[in-house]
Enzyme design. Structure first.
Site, mmCIF file in Angstrom:
data_model
loop_
_atom_site.group_PDB
_atom_site.id
_atom_site.type_symbol
_atom_site.label_atom_id
_atom_site.label_comp_id
_atom_site.label_asym_id
_atom_site.label_seq_id
_atom_site.Cartn_x
_atom_site.Cartn_y
_atom_site.Cartn_z
ATOM 1 C CB THR A 89 41.769 -73.614 -7.704
ATOM 2 O OG1 THR A 89 40.930 -72.615 -7.118
ATOM 3 C CG2 THR A 89 41.000 -74.391 -8.758
ATOM 4 C CG HIS A 127 59.169 -83.167 -12.783
ATOM 5 N ND1 HIS A 127 60.455 -82.943 -13.193
ATOM 6 C CD2 HIS A 127 59.132 -82.872 -11.470
ATOM 7 C CE1 HIS A 127 61.166 -82.519 -12.148
ATOM 8 N NE2 HIS A 127 60.377 -82.464 -11.093
ATOM 9 C CD GLN A 171 65.452 -88.938 -9.202
ATOM 10 O OE1 GLN A 171 65.175 -89.780 -10.050
ATOM 11 N NE2 GLN A 171 65.616 -87.662 -9.496
ATOM 12 C CB THR A 185 60.726 -78.703 -3.842
ATOM 13 O OG1 THR A 185 61.720 -79.188 -4.743
ATOM 14 C CG2 THR A 185 61.308 -77.622 -2.959
ATOM 15 C CB CYS A 216 68.566 -79.108 -7.997
ATOM 16 S SG CYS A 216 67.124 -79.983 -8.539
ATOM 17 C CB SER A 240 58.105 -85.277 -7.962
ATOM 18 O OG SER A 240 58.049 -84.217 -8.876
ATOM 19 C CG ASN A 275 69.224 -86.270 -6.462
ATOM 20 O OD1 ASN A 275 69.402 -86.560 -5.280
ATOM 21 N ND2 ASN A 275 69.569 -85.101 -6.956
HETATM 22 N N1 PLP Z 1 64.167 -85.170 -4.155
HETATM 23 C C1 PLP Z 1 64.899 -85.773 -5.100
HETATM 24 C C2 PLP Z 1 65.669 -87.013 -4.740
HETATM 25 C C3 PLP Z 1 64.958 -85.251 -6.392
HETATM 26 O O1 PLP Z 1 65.697 -85.855 -7.323
HETATM 27 C C4 PLP Z 1 64.224 -84.063 -6.685
HETATM 28 C C5 PLP Z 1 64.315 -83.445 -8.014
HETATM 29 O O2 PLP Z 1 65.295 -83.592 -8.714
HETATM 30 C C6 PLP Z 1 63.444 -83.485 -5.672
HETATM 31 C C7 PLP Z 1 63.457 -84.058 -4.421
HETATM 32 C C8 PLP Z 1 62.619 -82.258 -5.931
HETATM 33 O O3 PLP Z 1 61.459 -82.622 -6.665
HETATM 34 P P1 PLP Z 1 60.663 -81.530 -7.529
HETATM 35 O O4 PLP Z 1 61.516 -81.212 -8.707
HETATM 36 O O5 PLP Z 1 59.387 -82.217 -7.897
HETATM 37 O O6 PLP Z 1 60.438 -80.362 -6.643
#
Ligand code: PLP
Length: 376
Positions: free
Chosen positions: A239, A203, A183, A74, A325, A201, A153
């Site tokens: 930091t 995670h 993704q 994000t 989300c 990202s 996603n």
């Molecule tokens: N973009 C896509 C395609 C995603 O699937 C996600 C999270 O589900 C994000 C952006 C946002 O990433 P983050 O959760 O690391 O902020």
């Protein structure tokens, strides 16, 4: 957690799956220095950040340009889009993206629209894919930014990012190209040619939550995103999150080294999952023409996804409805594809990791059949 769970929500987040990623973090019990400090502990921490940066670059297949660590996808997306719009406003105010982007992109574009930019959002086709022609016809002489996701996603659709980026640069060399590869990273091959910015990202690939990165092409003069102590290439002060960064790099490296095996395994499982889903009466599986190996979306025409998800959850099976989300909101992606509200209401997103098995898919299908029986 003692309960045996079948986790099929890996597009929302993954567990910190590699002993390596977790140990990379835990190894820092004694390496707790601030990377900006000049003493030995500081130097050790700084070395971890810099070697992690190198690892992420290697995993992206480049030794040019840089990556700056952020708090996740994000933040990377917000930074890239705002920077591109501001930097290129002397050339025009037109931005091209798609209707199926993640909220991180769509909401940033909404903000840019409010401050005077013109946004064109390309519609997906019925199968969830976005055609190269539709992207091409949205790009104009005064377009200053093209922002595309590599993989959707919600449906797993793979977008034609390489051809679209190449076309954009041929129309106007000043167009910035940003790719949301949250993704796509470590799920499909990515090539940085013609790409200026790319967001990833940790995670989603077995690293810790709260860390991500923005790749910035060589030669782009960035303005800082966060002002302060001028950490992280003097672009993002604060930091650095050393343990998270180390876990990100380690998880990425494990995926990088086993890319073919991991994606091959997921692709086989995905095909098996699609076949099994189609056995269910009334199931409609979204099948984009080009698809990533880890995401499947299907609607059933009866029941509501929240209820199905809760029933499955009671059985220890975890899936999502639409995107994680957009809790409670109708999926903007499925709506843009023209899928009927009844199918959207009952849709599930099943997303895989390299650790899932065929047996888990079978248990999920049995559980799903039981859950759907509740609705006649
Ligand atoms: N973009 C896509 C395609 C995603 O699937 C996600 C999270 O589900 C994000 C952006 C946002 O990433 P983050 O959760 O690391 O902020």
């Amino acid at each position: 957690m003692d309960k045996k769970v079948i986790y099929l929500d890996n597009a929302a987040t993954t567990k910190v799956m590699h002993k390596a990623a977790l140990s990379a973090m835990l190894a820092m019990e004694n390496t707790y220095g601030n990377p900006a400090a000049v003493h030995e502990f500081g130097k050790e921490a700084e070395a971890i950040v810099e070697s992690s940066r190198g690892t992420i670059m290697k995993c992206l297949g480049t030794d040019k340009g840089t990556v700056v660590f952020t708090s996740g996808g994000t933040e990377s997306i917000n930074w890239a889009l705002n920077f591109c719009a501001e930097k290129n406003k002397r050339f025009g105010k037109h931005i091209v993206s798609t209707m199926i982007e993640h909220a991180a992109t769509l909401e940033t574009l909404k903000h840019l629209k409010e401050i005077g930019y013109e946004i064109t959002l390309v519609a997906p086709q019925k199968d969830g894919s976005v055609s190269l022609d539709s992207i091409k016809s949205a790009i104009r002489e005064d377009t200053i930014l093209l922002s595309l996701m590599a993989v959707c996603n919600e449906t797993g659709a793979v977008l034609p990012i390489a051809y679209a980026a190449q076309y954009a640069k041929s129309v106007n060399k000043n167009i910035f190209v940003h790719i949301d590869a949250v993704q796509g990273f470590m799920k499909i091959p990515l090539c940085l040619k013609d790409i200026d910015f790319l967001s990833i990202s940790a995670h989603k690939i077995g690293g810790m939550k709260g860390v991500g990165a923005l790749y910035i092409k060589d030669g782009i003069k960035m303005t800082p995103w966060l002002y302060g102590g001028y950490q992280d290439k003097k672009l993002r002060s604060g930091t650095q999150a050393v343990p998270q960064i180390a876990s990100f790099a380690k998880a990425a490296e494990v995926h990088y080294l086993s890319f073919e095996d991991m994606t091959g395994h997921m692709e086989k499982l995905r095909q098996y999952l699609v076949k099994r889903l189609k056995e269910i009466d009334g199931a409609v599986v979204v099948e984009p023409s080009d698809t990533a190996p880890h995401i499947v979306n299907a609607g059933f025409g009866k029941g509501r996804s929240e209820v199905i998800i809760r029933v499955l959850s009671d059985m220890g099976i975890y899936v999502a409805g639409g995107s994680a989300c957009s809790k409670g909101k109708k999926s903007h992606v499925l709506s843009a594809m023209g899928i009927s509200p009844k199918l959207i209401d009952s849709s599930l997103r099943i997303s895989l990791s390299e650790e899932n098995t065929k047996e888990e898919i079978d248990i999920f299908i049995d559980g799903l059949k039981t859950a759907l029986k509740m609705f006649g």
